[in-house]
Enzyme design. Structure first.
Site, mmCIF file in Angstrom:
data_model
loop_
_atom_site.group_PDB
_atom_site.id
_atom_site.type_symbol
_atom_site.label_atom_id
_atom_site.label_comp_id
_atom_site.label_asym_id
_atom_site.label_seq_id
_atom_site.Cartn_x
_atom_site.Cartn_y
_atom_site.Cartn_z
ATOM 1 C CB THR A 981 -9.750 1.788 3.305
ATOM 2 O OG1 THR A 981 -9.012 0.842 2.534
ATOM 3 C CG2 THR A 981 -9.831 1.297 4.736
ATOM 4 C CB CYS A 982 -10.709 1.269 -2.098
ATOM 5 S SG CYS A 982 -12.005 0.025 -2.156
#
Length: 1014
Positions: A981-982
């Site tokens: 998700t980063c």
């Protein structure tokens, strides 16, 4: 004739025996000198003649006066004595002798001369004598002779006395004398006599005789006569404008003046109202208002429409002619006698800002040095009782309603600190006034229907006061109107005062009218020429009117934002604008108006006067589509970033390097606070995570790791265990009101969290944080009231609704203006107003109580926490970018996006690929085919799975930072897709079929698997 200055005419003889030789110039000079000498001798001679003539005249006049006085002394009451009195003129001795003689024989007996053989001469002479008496009384009202003067004047000017003495001719005789005196300043002299009496000399023997003379002329003439109008005008301008008039005269005289003051005939002055207001000084206007307030209110109920209209117009004209805020008492302007310092929990600098009426910011308060008794009497003009009395009187006469609305608007404008109380007094009278204003005046008004020409046309002047009064009233009513009342209709069983006074259709039409007028006033290039003028029919400037309309529009729009009731595009003015050109022009104008660092920012009013586009954006932003405003926000941020880069390049080299910080998993908030608490977050920030084994995680932060840092720090910082934030029943966040949260360390955390969220907005990174609506309103500098309280304290909200709708006497509930606060198990009482524990909640002040307790809970308890948070937020985001362009619902969208259907084509068009994948790879084609078949919830789950936020970017996926990316993770079809998700990265095996891809994808989304930190 004896020479006074010597004889200079003797011939000059030269005995020297020599002949002088003269040049031409010397001869000319000698001639000039001799001519001057002759002129001097002539002037001396003429002066001597005049002096001697004056001396002879004075001597003769003295002799004549002695002779006249001798004749007068012989018989002062005869026609000869009267002639001698007039010829002698204003002599205190002679006047005193004559008036004493008249009183000695009796005034009635002396008046018989009006019908005697010398009637004609006597009438001519007695008028002049009356004038002499009046002048002497004006100068020396306390002298003993003035008592006799006043007795004679009362007999001469009284219609009843003259009629009793002289029969039918008596009134004619008295009218002749009064007419003569009116032409020579009768009321000016009477006012001087009253003013020359000591202020509190109520035991003065002159005043009981002086006051009846004030009203005698009004009993002599028919109301249709010009003399009657002149007498009434003189009484109003000269006598009623005397400072502290009711305090100067004895009680019996005050009763006489009040009972004989013909207010029922004041309509004869209707044409003179502007003249009265313009001719008086500022102090005289105020004293006239004070006197009218002393005499008029008890008569309101008995006045017919014409005098009531005149009285209302006179009040309005006098108020309009005063300097701005001239009636504000000193305590409302920060004087030292404000009692707040001795009151628990009350802070005058943080008092409840519920005044609706706006005044020009350039207006300087003019506090006149008024006597406390005058100031106290002036308070009654804005009192609940006085406003209700005028309201009731005007309701009995429909033709007086426009005059009442004009008065109401003027009063609220000239006395802004009392406007809320004035409006409350009208509001509690019921919804009838609202409906009357809208249906009887506003709905048919040409304002807002025919463009700017109709707004500035003087023929439409009468339409402005009803419109502006309704605007103020409705904006004030919305402060304490909960949503269930707002959305009630006329068929509702609720009492009249507990429902929306306008139907929703009327609110829609009314708000559209206000929007058109406001937009027209903002959307002008010649702002200065427009704002320099006043609105027809009022004393208000255009920018003040514009602010009134804007306040009401914001209040109605806030309701519509919470629970839509207007038709689509109701608030938009896009038909008038090219949005692309609007965006470019707004950005250019903002850059032109950007203030240098350290200077004071321009107010929204100043911006509106300089830039029509920014005026619209900063004041009625909802007139522009949200997407357009968001584009402008991103442009502002890009420009700010460019300026920030330029400024950092001018600093030392080390400041150009990225700011690096290492944070531990599980302690992200603490480490972030320590490492980045004072860091320059507008620059590049690189984050390195330390895992549970103390090792630095591999990888370079190209933006994705920082996004994960923001996401994780929000989870930790907003957790309720930290004690800084609380959740309501909807899981919405707001600052903890506990005193612990106001400690310095806690306030530093609020500031840090504000900076972190500002960084998220600055970078366009969506975070999964939802704030309570009342707290979001504070981001925008907007006050929250009753409806917002429901989400914070439902029990208190229901209790306040019960109080608002309580049919009985609220004093039965034993409430006062205090609130109980409990901390650490100890309850304490806090005053909502000075001395609040001794102020009971009544029917008249319960709305104010509701406002103040709502304000305390929603604003005051979290004031320090909110200010610290906003301080941090403003380090990253210019507050005006948010407060002037968005409402609280839109602000929440800026933070976390909006649950709208996802545009799959836009998503696909802005997706990046890595590894073996490209846009034409079979697995990618199958992936997008599967995504299109997913439900909306499943699509949002996929987006949340990859980016941590299930809402699409506000301006499409081109704005997603970092971009959405898909890369292969090998050929093992038994594996599930994973996500980082980063980096907004989806890692997916090479599935051979759509069915397998769909199965594995859904399993990853809803089985809690698939998150990858690598």
């Amino acid at each position: 004739m004896l020479p006074l200055f010597g004889n200079e005419k003797r011939r000059r003889i030269n005995l020297g025996g020599q002949t002088s030789v003269h040049t031409h110039d010397s001869i000319v000079n000698q001639a000039r000198v001799r001519r001057g000498e002759r002129e001097d001798r002539r002037r001396q001679h003429d002066s001597a003649i005049r002096i001697q003539a004056w001396w002879r005249g004075t001597r003769e006049a003295r002799l004549v006066r002695r002779e006249l006085f001798s004749i007068f002394q012989h018989d002062p009451l005869s026609i000869s004595g009267l002639r001698c009195l007039v010829l002698i003129g204003r002599s205190e001795q002679v006047l005193g002798m004559w008036s004493a003689a008249v009183v000695g024989v009796g005034e009635a007996a002396y008046l018989q001369n009006a019908t005697g053989p010398h009637r004609t001469s006597w009438l001519v002479l007695i008028r002049q004598v009356a004038f002499l008496l009046l002048q002497d009384v004006a100068s020396h009202p306390q002298e003993g002779r003035s008592i006799n003067h006043l007795r004679v004047l009362n007999a001469l000017l009284s219609s009843s006395t003259a009629s009793q003495t002289c029969g039918p001719q008596g009134s004619e005789f008295a009218a002749l004398v009064v007419g003569y005196l009116l032409q020579r300043g009768l009321y000016r002299s009477l006012a001087a006599a009253i003013m020359n009496s000591p202020l509190d000399a109520r035991d003065s023997p002159a005043l009981p005789l002086l006051i009846p003379i004030v009203t005698h002329p009004l009993h002599l003439y028919d109301q249709s006569r010009p003399e009657y109008t002149a007498a009434f005008l003189g009484l109003v301008q000269e006598v009623l404008s005397i400072p502290l008039l009711p305090n100067r005269i004895p009680l019996t005289s005050l009763t006489h003046l009040s009972s004989n003051l013909p207010l029922s005939a004041i309509s004869v002055l209707s044409a003179s109202v502007p003249t009265i207001a313009a001719s008086l000084s500022v102090e005289s206007r105020i004293h006239l208002i004070s006197s009218l307030l002393a005499f008029a209110p008890p008569r309101y109920s008995k006045l017919s429409a014409p005098p009531l209209n005149t009285l209302l117009h006179l009040f309005a004209a006098l108020l309009n002619a005063l300097p701005p805020r001239a009636l504000d008492p000193p305590s409302l302007n920060g004087d030292a006698d404000h009692p707040a310092s001795a009151t628990r929990g009350y802070d005058p600098d943080d008092d409840l800002p519920i005044v609706v009426t706006a005044v020009p910011s350039s207006s300087t308060p003019v506090l006149l040095p008024l006597d406390p008794r005058t100031r106290k009497r002036l308070q009654t003009i804005a009192s609940d009782t006085h406003v209700k009395a005028l309201l009731a009187a005007s309701q009995r006469h429909p033709s007086s309603r426009e005059a009442f609305f004009e008065f109401l608007l003027t009063l609220c404008t000239m006395w802004p600190s009392r406007s809320d109380a004035v409006l409350m007094a009208v509001m509690v009278s019921g919804a009838g006034t609202f409906r009357e204003l809208y249906r009887g005046y506003v709905r048919s008004s040409p304002l807002g229907k025919e463009g700017l020409a109709a707004l500035t046309d003087a023929t439409n002047a009468r339409h402005w006061p009803p419109l502006l009064v309704l605007t103020d009233l409705y904006a004030q009513a919305l402060l304490t109107m909960p949503d269930d009342e707002f959305f009630s209709n006329e068929l509702s069983a609720k009492p009249d005062g507990l429902r929306n006074p306008l139907t929703l259709d009327e609110v829609v039409a009314f708000s559209r009218m206000l929007l058109k007028i406001a937009f027209t006033l903002y959307w002008r290039d010649d702002q200065n020429s427009l704002l320099a003028a006043t609105v027809p029919g009022t004393n208000l400037q255009w920018d003040v009117v514009r602010e009134k309309l804007t306040k009401a529009l914001l209040a109605v729009h806030a309701r519509d934002s919470r629970r839509p009731f207007t038709p689509p595009d109701h608030w938009l003015v896009t038909s008038h604008l090219d949005m692309n050109l609007f965006v470019k022009a707004a950005i250019a104008e903002d850059r032109r108006l950007t203030q240098p660092a350290g200077t004071r920012a321009l107010s929204s009013r100043q911006v509106a006067s300089l830039s029509p586009r920014l005026g619209v954006l900063n004041n009625i932003p909802f007139a522009i589509p949200f997407e357009t405003r968001f584009r402008i926000l991103r442009a502002f941020i890009r420009h700010d970033r460019e300026e920030h880069v330029e400024s950092t390049l001018r600093r030392a080299y080390q400041y150009r390097l990225p700011r690096r910080a290492t944070v531990r998993r599980g302690h992200i908030a603490e480490d972030g606070f320590d490492k980045l608490g004072e860091a320059d977050l507008k620059g590049l920030v690189q984050i390195s995570f330390i895992d549970q084994f103390g090792e630095v995680e591999c990888g370079i932060d190209g933006g994705g790791v920082f996004k994960e840092f923001l996401t994780e720090i929000c989870k930790e910082a907003f957790h309720s265990d930290r004690g800084l934030w609380l959740e309501n029943k909807k899981n919405e966040l707001y600052p903890n009101p506990h005193s612990y949260a106001t400690e310095l360390h806690s306030l530093a955390w609020y500031r840090f969290i504000g900076r972190i969220l500002g960084k998220a907005i600055y970078e366009g990174i969506l975070v999964n944080v939802v704030f309570a609506g009342f707290f979001l309103a504070k981001w925008l500098g907007k006050q929250s009231f009753l409806d917002d309280l429901e989400s914070l304290d439902p029990e208190l909200y229901q209790g306040l609704l019960f109080l608002k709708r309580y049919p009985g006497n609220p004093e039965e509930l034993s409430l006062n203006f205090t609130v109980a606060v409990e901390e650490f198990g100890v309850a304490k009482t806090v005053d909502l107003v000075p001395n609040g524990s001794n102020i009971p909640v009544t029917r008249d002040n319960r709305l104010e109580y509701i406002l103040r307790i709502s304000y305390f809970r929603l604003t005051k308890q979290i004031k320090q926490q909110s200010e610290a948070f906003f301080e941090g937020l403003s380090d990253m985001i210019d507050p005006k970018w948010l407060s002037r362009m968005f409402n609280q619902q839109e602000l929440q969208i800026l933070l976390g996006g909006v649950d709208t259907p996802i545009d799959i084509d836009d998503w696909r068009a802005h997706t990046k690929y890595g590894g073996l994948f490209d846009s034409s790879h079979p697995t990618i084609a199958a992936f997008w085919a599967v995504v299109k078949t997913l439900t909306g919830d499943q699509q949002r789950a996929l987006l949340r799975f990859v980016t941590s936020v299930g809402r699409p970017p506000l301006l499409g996926f081109k704005e997603l930072n970092p971009p959405f990316c898909i890369r292969d993770s090998g050929g093992d079809e038994s594996r599930l897709p994973t996500a980082s998700t980063c980096f907004n990265l989806l890692k997916m095996p090479l599935y051979a079929s759509e069915a397998m891809l769909r199965q594995k994808l859904l399993q990853a989304l809803f089985a809690g698997a698939g998150f990858d930190l690598s």
